[in-house]
Motif scaffolding. Structure first.
Motif, PDB file in Angstrom:
ATOM      1  N   THR A   5       6.249 141.087  64.115  1.00 46.57           N
ATOM      2  CA  THR A   5       6.340 140.603  62.731  1.00 46.57           C
ATOM      3  C   THR A   5       4.957 140.359  62.155  1.00 46.57           C
ATOM      4  O   THR A   5       4.659 140.759  61.020  1.00 46.57           O
ATOM      5  CB  THR A   5       7.179 139.306  62.675  1.00 46.57           C
ATOM      6  N   VAL A   6       4.083 139.722  62.937  1.00 45.45           N
ATOM      7  CA  VAL A   6       2.718 139.454  62.489  1.00 45.45           C
ATOM      8  C   VAL A   6       1.969 140.760  62.259  1.00 45.45           C
ATOM      9  O   VAL A   6       1.272 140.928  61.251  1.00 45.45           O
ATOM     10  CB  VAL A   6       1.973 138.562  63.506  1.00 45.45           C
ATOM     11  N   SER A   7       2.118 141.712  63.169  1.00 42.31           N
ATOM     12  CA  SER A   7       1.427 142.998  63.056  1.00 42.31           C
ATOM     13  C   SER A   7       1.848 143.750  61.804  1.00 42.31           C
ATOM     14  O   SER A   7       1.010 144.264  61.055  1.00 42.31           O
ATOM     15  CB  SER A   7       1.711 143.862  64.285  1.00 42.31           C
ATOM     16  N   LYS A   8       3.136 143.829  61.556  1.00 39.38           N
ATOM     17  CA  LYS A   8       3.631 144.535  60.374  1.00 39.38           C
ATOM     18  C   LYS A   8       3.162 143.859  59.095  1.00 39.38           C
ATOM     19  O   LYS A   8       2.780 144.534  58.131  1.00 39.38           O
ATOM     20  CB  LYS A   8       5.143 144.657  60.428  1.00 39.38           C
ATOM     21  N   ALA A   9       3.160 142.536  59.073  1.00 32.62           N
ATOM     22  CA  ALA A   9       2.688 141.805  57.892  1.00 32.62           C
ATOM     23  C   ALA A   9       1.195 142.054  57.665  1.00 32.62           C
ATOM     24  O   ALA A   9       0.754 142.244  56.524  1.00 32.62           O
ATOM     25  CB  ALA A   9       2.967 140.306  58.042  1.00 32.62           C
ATOM     26  N   PHE A  10       0.413 142.068  58.753  1.00 30.16           N
ATOM     27  CA  PHE A  10      -1.024 142.321  58.629  1.00 30.16           C
ATOM     28  C   PHE A  10      -1.292 143.720  58.081  1.00 30.16           C
ATOM     29  O   PHE A  10      -2.084 143.905  57.165  1.00 30.16           O
ATOM     30  CB  PHE A  10      -1.738 142.156  59.979  1.00 30.16           C
ATOM     31  N   VAL A  11      -0.619 144.719  58.639  1.00 27.95           N
ATOM     32  CA  VAL A  11      -0.826 146.100  58.201  1.00 27.95           C
ATOM     33  C   VAL A  11      -0.449 146.255  56.733  1.00 27.95           C
ATOM     34  O   VAL A  11      -1.172 146.873  55.951  1.00 27.95           O
ATOM     35  CB  VAL A  11      -0.041 147.087  59.101  1.00 27.95           C
ATOM     36  N   GLU A  12       0.661 145.680  56.334  1.00 29.06           N
ATOM     37  CA  GLU A  12       1.085 145.741  54.927  1.00 29.06           C
ATOM     38  C   GLU A  12       0.033 145.085  54.029  1.00 29.06           C
ATOM     39  O   GLU A  12      -0.346 145.646  53.004  1.00 29.06           O
ATOM     40  CB  GLU A  12       2.440 145.046  54.763  1.00 29.06           C
ATOM     41  N   ASN A  24     -11.937 143.052  48.601  1.00 29.52           N
ATOM     42  CA  ASN A  24     -11.241 141.857  49.086  1.00 29.52           C
ATOM     43  C   ASN A  24     -10.897 141.912  50.572  1.00 29.52           C
ATOM     44  O   ASN A  24     -10.271 140.995  51.092  1.00 29.52           O
ATOM     45  CB  ASN A  24      -9.964 141.634  48.272  1.00 29.52           C
ATOM     46  N   LEU A  25     -11.305 142.963  51.267  1.00 28.37           N
ATOM     47  CA  LEU A  25     -11.020 143.078  52.699  1.00 28.37           C
ATOM     48  C   LEU A  25     -12.010 142.309  53.571  1.00 28.37           C
ATOM     49  O   LEU A  25     -11.786 142.158  54.764  1.00 28.37           O
ATOM     50  CB  LEU A  25     -11.004 144.549  53.121  1.00 28.37           C
ATOM     51  N   GLY A  26     -13.086 141.834  53.007  1.00 24.85           N
ATOM     52  CA  GLY A  26     -14.145 141.184  53.784  1.00 24.85           C
ATOM     53  C   GLY A  26     -13.671 140.055  54.664  1.00 24.85           C
ATOM     54  O   GLY A  26     -14.156 139.884  55.792  1.00 24.85           O
ATOM     55  N   SER A  27     -12.712 139.271  54.199  1.00 25.78           N
ATOM     56  CA  SER A  27     -12.247 138.123  54.980  1.00 25.78           C
ATOM     57  C   SER A  27     -11.451 138.540  56.218  1.00 25.78           C
ATOM     58  O   SER A  27     -11.207 137.718  57.101  1.00 25.78           O
ATOM     59  CB  SER A  27     -11.396 137.202  54.107  1.00 25.78           C
ATOM     60  N   LEU A  28     -11.071 139.806  56.297  1.00 23.16           N
ATOM     61  CA  LEU A  28     -10.321 140.285  57.455  1.00 23.16           C
ATOM     62  C   LEU A  28     -11.230 140.758  58.587  1.00 23.16           C
ATOM     63  O   LEU A  28     -10.760 141.104  59.663  1.00 23.16           O
ATOM     64  CB  LEU A  28      -9.383 141.421  57.043  1.00 23.16           C
ATOM     65  N   ILE A  64       2.976 153.467  54.529  1.00 26.90           N
ATOM     66  CA  ILE A  64       3.036 153.144  55.957  1.00 26.90           C
ATOM     67  C   ILE A  64       4.327 153.722  56.523  1.00 26.90           C
ATOM     68  O   ILE A  64       5.416 153.433  56.043  1.00 26.90           O
ATOM     69  CB  ILE A  64       2.967 151.627  56.182  1.00 26.90           C
ATOM     70  N   THR A  65       4.185 154.556  57.556  1.00 32.09           N
ATOM     71  CA  THR A  65       5.329 155.210  58.186  1.00 32.09           C
ATOM     72  C   THR A  65       5.783 154.430  59.415  1.00 32.09           C
ATOM     73  O   THR A  65       6.956 154.149  59.579  1.00 32.09           O
ATOM     74  CB  THR A  65       4.957 156.651  58.588  1.00 32.09           C
ATOM     75  N   VAL A  77      -3.519 141.540  69.689  1.00 30.85           N
ATOM     76  CA  VAL A  77      -2.497 142.567  69.549  1.00 30.85           C
ATOM     77  C   VAL A  77      -3.202 143.893  69.281  1.00 30.85           C
ATOM     78  O   VAL A  77      -4.136 143.962  68.477  1.00 30.85           O
ATOM     79  CB  VAL A  77      -1.538 142.242  68.379  1.00 30.85           C
ATOM     80  N   CYS A  78      -2.766 144.934  69.949  1.00 30.47           N
ATOM     81  CA  CYS A  78      -3.286 146.283  69.724  1.00 30.47           C
ATOM     82  C   CYS A  78      -2.297 147.008  68.807  1.00 30.47           C
ATOM     83  O   CYS A  78      -1.096 147.020  69.077  1.00 30.47           O
ATOM     84  CB  CYS A  78      -3.414 146.999  71.059  1.00 30.47           C
ATOM     85  N   LEU A  79      -2.806 147.583  67.710  1.00 34.03           N
ATOM     86  CA  LEU A  79      -1.950 148.230  66.721  1.00 34.03           C
ATOM     87  C   LEU A  79      -2.159 149.729  66.698  1.00 34.03           C
ATOM     88  O   LEU A  79      -3.278 150.212  66.818  1.00 34.03           O
ATOM     89  CB  LEU A  79      -2.265 147.710  65.313  1.00 34.03           C
TER      90      LEU A  79
END
Length: 95
Positions: A5-12, A24-28, A64-65, A77-79
């Motif tokens: 759930t965390v991985s899918k939310a992060f990718v989205e 705005n990606l800098g904080s990641l 996202i597929t 977590v490895c994605l």
């Protein structure tokens, strides 16, 4: 929350942000983060965002597929992400 759930939310979140405003990606990213793009290694949050902002295309939409994840060491977590990017009105095939 479970890792999937965390991985899918992060990718989205990542690709929605990338498509809307790459700055705005800098904080990641952290200063130890590394991006390898076409053989060039870029390290650090500011450098990575600068590279992403310098890409020649302005409009991008990722579809996202698949998001596959598995636990890795140190509570990480490895994605694996399969997606279809479109630049403007042109769909891009990744081989």
């Amino acid at each position: 929350m479970d890792p999937e759930t965390v991985s899918k939310a992060f990718v989205e979140h990542y690709y929605t942000t990338f498509d809307a405003n790459r700055a705005n990606l800098g904080s990641l990213y952290q200063e130890s983060s590394m991006l390898t793009f076409e053989g060039q290694q870029i390290q650090g949050s500011q450098n990575i965002v600068a590279k992403l902002n310098s890409l020649s295309f302005q409009q991008c939409k990722h579809t996202i597929t698949t998001v596959d994840c598995q636990p890795s060491g140190h509570a990480g977590v490895c994605l694996g992400v399969l997606l279809m990017p479109a630049l403007g009105d042109v769909m891009v095939l990744l081989l």
